[in-house]
Design a protein around this motif. Structure first.
Motif, PDB file in Angstrom:
ATOM      1  N   ASP A 133      36.854 -38.801  -7.140  1.00 15.72           N
ATOM      2  CA  ASP A 133      36.156 -38.832  -5.524  1.00 15.72           C
ATOM      3  C   ASP A 133      35.367 -39.714  -5.719  1.00 15.72           C
ATOM      4  N   HIS A 138      30.707 -37.084 -11.971  1.00 16.59           N
ATOM      5  CA  HIS A 138      30.471 -37.133 -10.443  1.00 16.59           C
ATOM      6  C   HIS A 138      29.025 -36.578  -9.681  1.00 16.59           C
ATOM      7  N   ILE A 139      29.016 -36.978  -8.956  1.00 11.76           N
ATOM      8  CA  ILE A 139      27.838 -36.045  -8.081  1.00 11.76           C
ATOM      9  C   ILE A 139      27.793 -35.657  -7.318  1.00 11.76           C
ATOM     10  N   HIS A 190      32.018 -40.410  -5.680  1.00 14.31           N
ATOM     11  CA  HIS A 190      30.680 -40.290  -5.400  1.00 14.31           C
ATOM     12  C   HIS A 190      31.319 -39.892  -7.385  1.00 14.31           C
TER      13      HIS A 190
END
Ligand code: UDP
Ligand code: MN
Length: 507
Positions: free
Chosen positions: A151, A285-286, A153
């Motif tokens: 991803d 991961h955020i 972020h």
């Protein structure tokens, strides 16, 4: 070092305002270095593993749609800085038709200035693809031996890439997930998670985390060995590039977001590969609480994508999905339940000679509870005199709550689907009816513990009473929608009479 960001009152106010739009703390993120270090939170044994000299190289594919600048670039910096150059073939930034300022020329310029060797490439989709088709576009542009999807972020931790490519060298048909550490959306701190979970799913086809099964504890010889998992959470995984396409990449008929993680999970297991978590590879991961982007046409893409997956991969078990999603059962324009043509995917399944979903359940996820198989009784649990049924009242089943009653819905409400298991639990998928046995105390739904006691109930087919291990009978508290149930001294009255929609009997 991945520690939390403390904001002044003024900055905090600004952050709170922007949080609504971004679903994470962009003010804090913008204050942190794009190449911040994070603490190495791996099992100490991981740093003692020695990897082969020659390993396949990787193309890291990062897809994004209108991602904020600092998380996006922090992702790229962490990949380049923490991947050995000999194994990092390229980073592909797949821009899924972003229209946010800065993600065009400014991004191109930054990349050219920062990585003049061309290791980071931007590929732009000509129109909005959604994350599923965007990943496939990125994968098609890639030329490395291994694909790693991330991803936009994320932050890769120390030595994150080596264990992934090493395992693919050993087993080309393995899909590999790093351990997904949590970057807190509010404080932007990097928090390590344990390596004690695998992926599962709910019959509604949402992903769930499960405790590490006993058989995996037994099978693995050390804590650095990969963990077999029935499903993956989503965006972060690695695969041999050719193998990824051999097993059908992703379903291009899936839109925007949702369901693709379970689809590829079922598919890889059923078609001869494996899905493994790699404890020594960690990527933060955020986790955002909402999607900061649009869903064109306001479609329920998770529902429609899941319908495609159920139709293609789940054989008769798709009935359990439709029990949750009756609105998707028929193509009804009123409900927008048209999931499109999936004949290509059925053909893929035949071409690859994939195994049945029953095989998957028995061999990959044997602890998955099937509400209507190998049970004593299932369906609505009805009190005939009132025509009220046991009902979850739509409460969150990951929580503990008092069980309720509601007018019987004729079998169409998933809230009223209960099973009497062979081990005498009255249960849902994961939660069990539980009573401490005190007279008049409400019956709760809580996680099944599997050791009878407060969660043991027997049904008497002649007298139609449900008897708790305390010897007391299931009874109504109040005769109304939303009323609760309790256990009471057995008295043969109407309020203690219950009928199961389907009674099979003990095996
Ligand atoms: N994404 C995309 N196109 C879309 C939706 C999402 O490229 O139409 C990207 C998004 O920028 C992110 C990834 O897909 O990098 C996964 O999306 P998200 O992080 O929103 O999913 P979550 O992690 O919340 O499941
Ligand atoms: Mn994400």
């Amino acid at each position: 070092m991945g520690r939390r960001v403390e904001l002044s009152a003024e900055k905090q106010e600004e952050a709170d305002k922007l949080f609504k739009k971004e679903a994470f703390n962009i003010v804090a993120s913008d204050m942190i270095a794009l190449n911040r270090s994070v603490s190495d939170n791996r099992d100490p044994q991981c740093s003692r593993v020695s990897y082969p000299k020659v390993m396949p190289n990787a193309s890291v594919v990062i897809i994004f749609h209108n991602e904020a600048w600092s998380p996006l670039l922090r992702t790229v910096h962490s990949v380049v800085n923490r991947s050995p150059p000999e194994y990092l073939h390229e980073v592909i930034l797949l821009d899924d038709f972003s229209d946010r300022a800065g993600l065009g020329e400014k991004l191109d310029g930054y990349i050219k200035d920062t990585w003049p060797d061309g290791i980071v490439k931007v590929v732009r989709a000509p129109e909005r693809q959604g994350l599923i088709r965007a990943r496939v576009l990125g994968a098609k542009a890639a030329t490395g031996e291994v694909l790693v999807f991330l991803d936009s972020h994320c932050e890769c931790n120390v030595q994150w890439l080596e264990p992934l490519v090493a395992r693919i060298k050993e087993s080309r048909s393995a899909l590999l997930c790093p351990m997904i550490d949590v970057i807190d959306a509010k404080a932007m701190s990097y928090n390590g998670i344990g390596a004690g979970s695998v992926g599962g799913f709910w019959w509604s086809l949402h992903f769930s985390w499960r405790p590490l099964p006993q058989r995996e504890r037994k099978r693995r010889k050390s804590s650095v060995e990969t963990i077999r998992s029935p499903t993956m959470a989503g965006g972060l995984f690695a695969a041999d590039r050719k193998y990824f396409f051999e097993i059908g990449g992703y379903d291009p008929g899936m839109d925007v977001w949702g369901g693709e993680n379970l689809e590829i999970s079922f598919r890889v297991w059923m078609c001869g590969g494996t899905l493994e978590f790699v404890p020594c590879s960690r990527v933060g991961h955020i986790f955002r609480s909402s999607h900061p982007y649009t869903f064109p046409g306001n479609k329920d893409t998770h529902g429609l994508n899941s319908k495609r997956l159920a139709e293609v991969w789940m054989d008769g078990y798709k009935r359990l999905f439709y029990h949750h999603r009756r609105d998707l059962l028929v193509i009804n324009p009123q409900f927008n339940a048209d999931a499109g043509d999936f004949s290509d995917r059925l053909q893929l399944r035949r071409d690859l000679k994939c195994k049945s979903f029953k095989w998957y359940l028995e061999n990959v996820y044997p602890e998955k509870f099937i509400p209507d198989e190998n049970v004593i009784a299932y369906g609505m649990v009805r009190n005939p005199s009132s025509n009220l049924c046991l009902d979850t009242l739509s409460k969150d089943e990951k929580m503990v709550f008092n069980l309720g009653l509601y007018g019987c819905q004729g079998g169409v409400s998933s809230n009223q689907l209960f099973s009497l298991s062979q081990s005498n639990e009255l249960r849902r998928e994961e939660s069990c009816m539980d009573s401490v046995g005190g007279e008049g105390s409400p019956v709760k739904l809580m996680p099944c513990h599997g050791s009878r006691g407060h969660q043991e109930w027997t049904y008497n087919l002649e007298t139609k009473v449900i008897v708790h291990s305390s010897g007391k009978c299931l009874d109504k508290v109040e005769e109304k929608n939303g009323g609760e149930v309790k256990v009471e001294k057995c008295n043969g009255k109407d309020s203690q009479i219950w009928e199961f929609e389907n009674y099979i009997g003990p095996s």
